[in-house]
Design an enzyme around this catalytic site. Structure first.
Site, PDB file in Angstrom:
ATOM      1  N   ARG A 102       5.395  -4.296   4.351  1.00 45.11           N
ATOM      2  CA  ARG A 102       3.955  -4.262   4.313  1.00 45.11           C
ATOM      3  C   ARG A 102       3.476  -5.571   4.988  1.00 45.11           C
ATOM      4  O   ARG A 102       3.755  -6.599   4.083  1.00 45.11           O
ATOM      5  CB  ARG A 102       3.398  -4.176   2.913  1.00 45.11           C
ATOM      6  CG  ARG A 102       1.977  -4.408   2.914  1.00 45.11           C
ATOM      7  CD  ARG A 102       1.426  -4.071   1.294  1.00 45.11           C
ATOM      8  NE  ARG A 102       0.898  -2.534   1.274  1.00 45.11           N
ATOM      9  CZ  ARG A 102       0.336  -1.942   0.672  1.00 45.11           C
ATOM     10  NH1 ARG A 102      -0.237  -2.528  -0.291  1.00 45.11           N
ATOM     11  NH2 ARG A 102       0.069  -0.558   0.713  1.00 45.11           N
ATOM     12  N   HIS A 129      -1.262   3.163   8.264  1.00 46.16           N
ATOM     13  CA  HIS A 129      -0.719   3.371   6.878  1.00 46.16           C
ATOM     14  C   HIS A 129      -0.013   4.645   7.049  1.00 46.16           C
ATOM     15  O   HIS A 129      -0.165   5.723   6.015  1.00 46.16           O
ATOM     16  CB  HIS A 129      -1.675   3.181   5.987  1.00 46.16           C
ATOM     17  CG  HIS A 129      -1.127   3.000   4.397  1.00 46.16           C
ATOM     18  ND1 HIS A 129       0.389   2.902   4.146  1.00 46.16           N
ATOM     19  CD2 HIS A 129      -1.630   2.832   3.294  1.00 46.16           C
ATOM     20  CE1 HIS A 129       0.331   2.642   2.899  1.00 46.16           C
ATOM     21  NE2 HIS A 129      -0.962   2.512   2.279  1.00 46.16           N
ATOM     22  N   GLN A 132       1.197   6.553   3.495  1.00 48.98           N
ATOM     23  CA  GLN A 132       0.001   7.145   2.773  1.00 48.98           C
ATOM     24  C   GLN A 132      -0.351   8.650   3.475  1.00 48.98           C
ATOM     25  O   GLN A 132      -0.766   9.424   2.567  1.00 48.98           O
ATOM     26  CB  GLN A 132      -0.796   6.142   2.762  1.00 48.98           C
ATOM     27  CG  GLN A 132      -2.411   6.718   1.981  1.00 48.98           C
ATOM     28  CD  GLN A 132      -1.980   6.883   0.384  1.00 48.98           C
ATOM     29  OE1 GLN A 132      -1.489   5.919  -0.124  1.00 48.98           O
ATOM     30  NE2 GLN A 132      -1.893   7.795  -0.358  1.00 48.98           N
ATOM     31  N   ASP A 221     -12.052   5.509   2.079  1.00 50.14           N
ATOM     32  CA  ASP A 221     -11.183   4.127   1.650  1.00 50.14           C
ATOM     33  C   ASP A 221     -12.052   3.061   1.359  1.00 50.14           C
ATOM     34  O   ASP A 221     -13.175   3.123   1.763  1.00 50.14           O
ATOM     35  CB  ASP A 221     -10.123   4.076   2.769  1.00 50.14           C
ATOM     36  CG  ASP A 221      -9.253   3.077   2.431  1.00 50.14           C
ATOM     37  OD1 ASP A 221      -8.741   2.679   1.379  1.00 50.14           O
ATOM     38  OD2 ASP A 221      -8.538   2.299   3.647  1.00 50.14           O
ATOM     39  N   CYS A 261      -6.634   6.823  -0.863  1.00 51.92           N
ATOM     40  CA  CYS A 261      -5.486   6.178  -0.905  1.00 51.92           C
ATOM     41  C   CYS A 261      -5.292   5.470  -2.213  1.00 51.92           C
ATOM     42  O   CYS A 261      -4.260   5.132  -2.967  1.00 51.92           O
ATOM     43  CB  CYS A 261      -5.005   5.702   0.237  1.00 51.92           C
ATOM     44  SG  CYS A 261      -6.003   4.143   0.454  1.00 51.92           S
ATOM     45  N   ARG A 289       3.069   9.741  -3.428  1.00 55.89           N
ATOM     46  CA  ARG A 289       3.396   8.585  -2.779  1.00 55.89           C
ATOM     47  C   ARG A 289       5.166   8.338  -2.843  1.00 55.89           C
ATOM     48  O   ARG A 289       5.923   8.370  -1.933  1.00 55.89           O
ATOM     49  CB  ARG A 289       3.091   7.183  -3.104  1.00 55.89           C
ATOM     50  CG  ARG A 289       1.659   6.903  -2.277  1.00 55.89           C
ATOM     51  CD  ARG A 289       1.390   6.947  -0.894  1.00 55.89           C
ATOM     52  NE  ARG A 289       2.366   5.646  -0.453  1.00 55.89           N
ATOM     53  CZ  ARG A 289       2.053   4.533  -0.248  1.00 55.89           C
ATOM     54  NH1 ARG A 289       0.726   3.952  -0.865  1.00 55.89           N
ATOM     55  NH2 ARG A 289       2.942   3.494   0.343  1.00 55.89           N
TER      56      ARG A 289
HETATM   57  N1  NVA Z   1      -7.296   0.299   3.945  1.00 57.07           N
HETATM   58  C1  NVA Z   1      -6.683  -0.323   2.702  1.00 57.07           C
HETATM   59  C2  NVA Z   1      -5.733   0.476   2.148  1.00 57.07           C
HETATM   60  C3  NVA Z   1      -5.055  -0.025   0.766  1.00 57.07           C
HETATM   61  C4  NVA Z   1      -3.971   0.617   0.477  1.00 57.07           C
HETATM   62  C5  NVA Z   1      -6.168  -1.915   3.201  1.00 57.07           C
HETATM   63  O1  NVA Z   1      -5.508  -2.016   3.979  1.00 57.07           O
HETATM   64  O2  NVA Z   1      -6.636  -2.734   2.312  1.00 57.07           O
HETATM   65  N1   CP Z   2      -2.371   3.390  -1.490  1.00 55.17           N
HETATM   66  C1   CP Z   2      -1.736   2.117  -1.424  1.00 55.17           C
HETATM   67  O1   CP Z   2      -0.948   1.722  -0.612  1.00 55.17           O
HETATM   68  O2   CP Z   2      -1.740   1.312  -2.550  1.00 55.17           O
HETATM   69  P1   CP Z   2      -0.886  -0.127  -3.044  1.00 55.17           P
HETATM   70  O3   CP Z   2      -1.938  -1.043  -1.959  1.00 55.17           O
HETATM   71  O4   CP Z   2      -1.365  -0.281  -4.285  1.00 55.17           O
HETATM   72  O5   CP Z   2       0.195   0.018  -2.461  1.00 55.17           O
END
Ligand code: NVA
Ligand code: CP
Length: 303
Positions: A102, A129, A132, A221, A261, A289
């Site tokens: 990540r 992502h 997801q 989102d 998500c 997930r």
């Molecule tokens: N678009 C959000 C998704 C979180 C799972 C982010 O990047 O923070």
């Molecule tokens: N949806 C998602 O990726 O959640 P987290 O940021 O909690 O991993």
């Protein structure tokens, strides 16, 4: 040849197979069957950003597969003190069987994958992502039976990782996709162009009114993704008309479902009434997930 998952385009040839495997392994596991398909394998999980779902679903998924996962917070490993991504990739490849990353930047995931001799899976970056969106498509398939021809509408930040991966994912799955977002936040053209290549209807608009008419799936989102925190006040202003509420849900098909998500920020991108309402499937989506990633890991580890 090892296989990575960094963009939805990396699963364009076997997306539905992965989804079906996820649905099948979910059923088998819930029926008490053994799904230890990655026995004694180890997953290294590098996190540069916070996570609830990604961390827990990957680790638990790996345990269900008979393997093991190691959490590597960026600041707990030497990467946080300036060791290169290249050296990190080479060293981790000597210990573990696959890596989940990540990352702040998409280029960093690509750099890690370039130097790792084992598969690398993106657990989110600034551009996409993919885990997801494979999950979301699996969830839609569970509810709708078939993906082809469905109308998918996403409201909110059109330029973020979810919007980009939805564009590609819907294209691959044969779903029409509409992104409803202020012009300033329209998706990178690359993702729109790639989505169009799959022959589905792709619409990018800033008009909220009536945008959900005839939708089978509505998604949103956060308006402030990880890394966008300094723009928070501006973003709250820019997106204030894009909240998914009962009125927008009411315009969709009666059996439309709502996806997010998570994490959700209520009364910003969605009201709690919608998110916890009868059409919402957000907690099945969160659970999935784990099942989708189980299918992804099994598929990617196949020689
Ligand atoms: N678009 C959000 C998704 C979180 C799972 C982010 O990047 O923070
Ligand atoms: N949806 C998602 O990726 O959640 P987290 O940021 O909690 O991993």
């Amino acid at each position: 040849m090892k296989r990575d998952l960094i963009s939805m385009l990396d699963v364009k040839d076997d997306l539905e197979e992965i989804i079906d495997l996820g649905i099948d392994l979910k059923k088998k596991s819930k029926n008490g069957k053994n799904i230890e398909l990655l026995k004694d394998k180890t997953l290294g999980m590098i996190f540069e950003k916070s996570s609830t779902r990604t961390r827990v679903s990957f680790e638990t998924g790996m345990t269900k597969l008979g393997g093991h996962a190691i959490f590597l917070g960026k600041n707990d490993i030497q990467l946080g003190r300036g060791e290169t991504i290249e050296d990190t990739a080479i060293v981790l490849s000597r210990y573990v069987d696959l890596i989940m990353f990540r990352a702040m930047k998409n280029e960093d995931v690509k750099e890690l994958a370039k130097h790792a001799t084992i598969p690398v899976i993106s657990g989110l970056d600034d551009k996409e992502h993919p885990c997801q969106v494979v999950t979301d498509l699996m969830t839609i398939k569970e509810y709708k039976g078939d993906l082809k021809g469905l109308n998918f509408v996403y409201l909110g930040d059109g330029k973020n990782n979810m919007s980009h991966s939805y564009l590609l994912g819907c294209g691959i799955a044969g779903m029409n996709v509409k992104i409803v977002s202020p012009k300033k936040y329209w998706p990178d053209e690359y993702y729109v162009d790639e989505a169009k290549k799959f022959g589905v209807d792709v619409e990018i608009t800033d008009k909220v009114e009536d945008s959900t008419k005839n939708a089978d799936v509505i998604a949103t989102d956060t308006w402030v993704s990880m890394g966008d925190e300094t723009q928070k006040q501006q973003r709250l202003k820019d997106f204030k008309d894009y909240t998914v509420d009962d009125k927008l849900m009411g315009l969709a098909k009666p059996d439309a479902i709502f996806l997010h998500c998570l994490p959700a920020y209520y009364d910003y991108e969605v009201t709690k009434e919608v998110a916890h309402g009868p059409q919402s499937v957000i907690f099945d989506e969160a659970e999935n997930r784990m099942w989708a990633q189980i299918a992804i890991m099994v598929t990617i580890c196949k020689k």
